[in-house]
Design a protein around this motif. Structure first.
Motif, PDB file in Angstrom:
ATOM      1  N   ARG A  66      35.972  42.892  32.545  1.00 32.96           N
ATOM      2  CA  ARG A  66      36.495  42.615  31.191  1.00 32.96           C
ATOM      3  C   ARG A  66      37.523  41.481  31.227  1.00 32.96           C
ATOM      4  N   PHE A  67      38.476  41.570  32.153  1.00 34.05           N
ATOM      5  CA  PHE A  67      39.516  40.538  32.209  1.00 34.05           C
ATOM      6  C   PHE A  67      38.936  39.169  32.575  1.00 34.05           C
ATOM      7  N   SER A  68      37.945  39.153  33.462  1.00 36.92           N
ATOM      8  CA  SER A  68      37.348  37.872  33.859  1.00 36.92           C
ATOM      9  C   SER A  68      36.606  37.219  32.694  1.00 36.92           C
ATOM     10  N   ASP A  69      35.851  38.024  31.933  1.00 36.31           N
ATOM     11  CA  ASP A  69      35.138  37.473  30.782  1.00 36.31           C
ATOM     12  C   ASP A  69      36.102  36.978  29.719  1.00 36.31           C
ATOM     13  N   ALA A  70      37.172  37.757  29.488  1.00 35.27           N
ATOM     14  CA  ALA A  70      38.142  37.353  28.463  1.00 35.27           C
ATOM     15  C   ALA A  70      38.900  36.093  28.881  1.00 35.27           C
ATOM     16  N   ARG A  71      39.143  35.921  30.180  1.00 36.39           N
ATOM     17  CA  ARG A  71      39.881  34.737  30.619  1.00 36.39           C
ATOM     18  C   ARG A  71      39.065  33.465  30.405  1.00 36.39           C
ATOM     19  N   ARG A  72      37.762  33.532  30.570  1.00 37.58           N
ATOM     20  CA  ARG A  72      36.940  32.345  30.369  1.00 37.58           C
ATOM     21  C   ARG A  72      36.929  31.905  28.912  1.00 37.58           C
ATOM     22  N   GLU A  73      37.076  32.857  28.010  1.00 36.22           N
ATOM     23  CA  GLU A  73      37.022  32.517  26.589  1.00 36.22           C
ATOM     24  C   GLU A  73      38.401  32.382  25.954  1.00 36.22           C
ATOM     25  N   ALA A  74      39.485  32.751  26.654  1.00 34.93           N
ATOM     26  CA  ALA A  74      40.825  32.733  26.065  1.00 34.93           C
ATOM     27  C   ALA A  74      41.345  31.303  25.973  1.00 34.93           C
TER      28      ALA A  74
END
Length: 273
Positions: free
Chosen positions: A88-96
């Motif tokens: 979850r954190f990795s996916d959110a970091r790419r889009e943040a």
């Protein structure tokens, strides 16, 4: 596999539960890329710890001969939950979006590149100027060396001319020598110094005995004293002193006789006749 909060609270500790809460959809929207990167690192470290613990537990269960271990199953579920949080954190970091500090750095990057280019151009110009100065110094050094060589040649010619003139001078006449500016210091032996001192003392005594020029105007009075004692009293004192120093035999009786004599004088001090 999605885990509920109740299931997560049974598997995770307090710090890991904060990561679980931060991985919710509403919480992820409020984080920038820098905050999500720090949570990714923390989650990855927790996942690695759980994975290592799971390996040790399965190895111990295999040694004991247990086909199924409840502790190992619980650790496996925890490791799966942490893997889900990390995803979850990795996916959110790419889009943040970028944070404020990162955005400022991104804006300043072109300006820094331009400043770096200007600095490099200035360095190249400075190197060229330094190279020109070095070349000018080399040329000046060559000129100075040429002048020195010419001066040495001129001095050599003058020396040769002097030698030739000295050879042409007449044989009978010797070249004049310059007077010595400093005389060599003469060393005086102790015997010579003592002799000089005695001579000076005799001269001083002779000057003291001789009459002064103004004393010759009065020939009646004898201004220079005669040698010897000046008075009979002085001669007597000198004899007494000499007798005491030479330890002559006493002619006044023994010490006890002198003590009785002195005591008698003290006893009759107040008598009147």
């Amino acid at each position: 596999m999605a885990f509920t909060r109740a299931q997560a609270s049974a598997l995770l500790n307090t710090s890991e539960m904060r990561l679980f809460d931060d991985s919710r959809a509403n919480a992820l929207r409020g984080f920038d890329r820098v905050a999500l990167a720090s949570r990714v690192e923390r989650t990855r470290a927790a996942r690695d710890r759980a994975r290592d613990l799971l390996k040790r537990q399965r190895l111990a269960a295999r040694k004991r001969g247990d086909a199924r271990d409840g502790v190992a199953d619980r650790t496996a579920r925890k490791e799966a939950l942490l893997v889900e949080l990390l995803q979850r954190f990795s996916d959110a970091r790419r889009e943040a979006p970028l944070g404020r500090a990162a955005a400022r750095v991104a804006k300043k990057a072109p300006a820094r590149k331009a400043a770096a280019k200007k600095a490099s151009a200035k360095k190249v110009a400075a190197k060229k100027v330094a190279a020109k100065k070095v070349a000018a110094k080399k040329v000046a050094a060559k000129k100075a060396s040429a002048k020195k060589v010419a001066a040495t040649k001129t001095a050599a010619k003058k020396v040769a001319a002097r030698k030739a003139s000295a050879k042409k001078a007449p044989v009978g006449k010797a070249p004049a020598r310059k007077p010595a500016t400093r005389k060599a210091a003469r060393r005086v032996s102790p015997e010579r110094a003592l002799e000089n001192t005695r001579r000076l003392l005799e001269e001083k005594q002779a000057r003291a005995r001789s009459p002064q020029p103004w004393q010759s105007l009065d020939p009646v009075a004898d201004h220079v004293p005669q040698p010897g004692f000046q008075s009979p009293q002085a001669a007597g004192k000198a004899r007494d002193l000499h007798a005491g120093e030479s330890r002559m035999a006493s002619i006044h009786g023994s010490s006890s006789t002198r003590d009785r004599y002195n005591q008698g004088k003290r006893d009759h001090r107040g008598d009147t006749e």
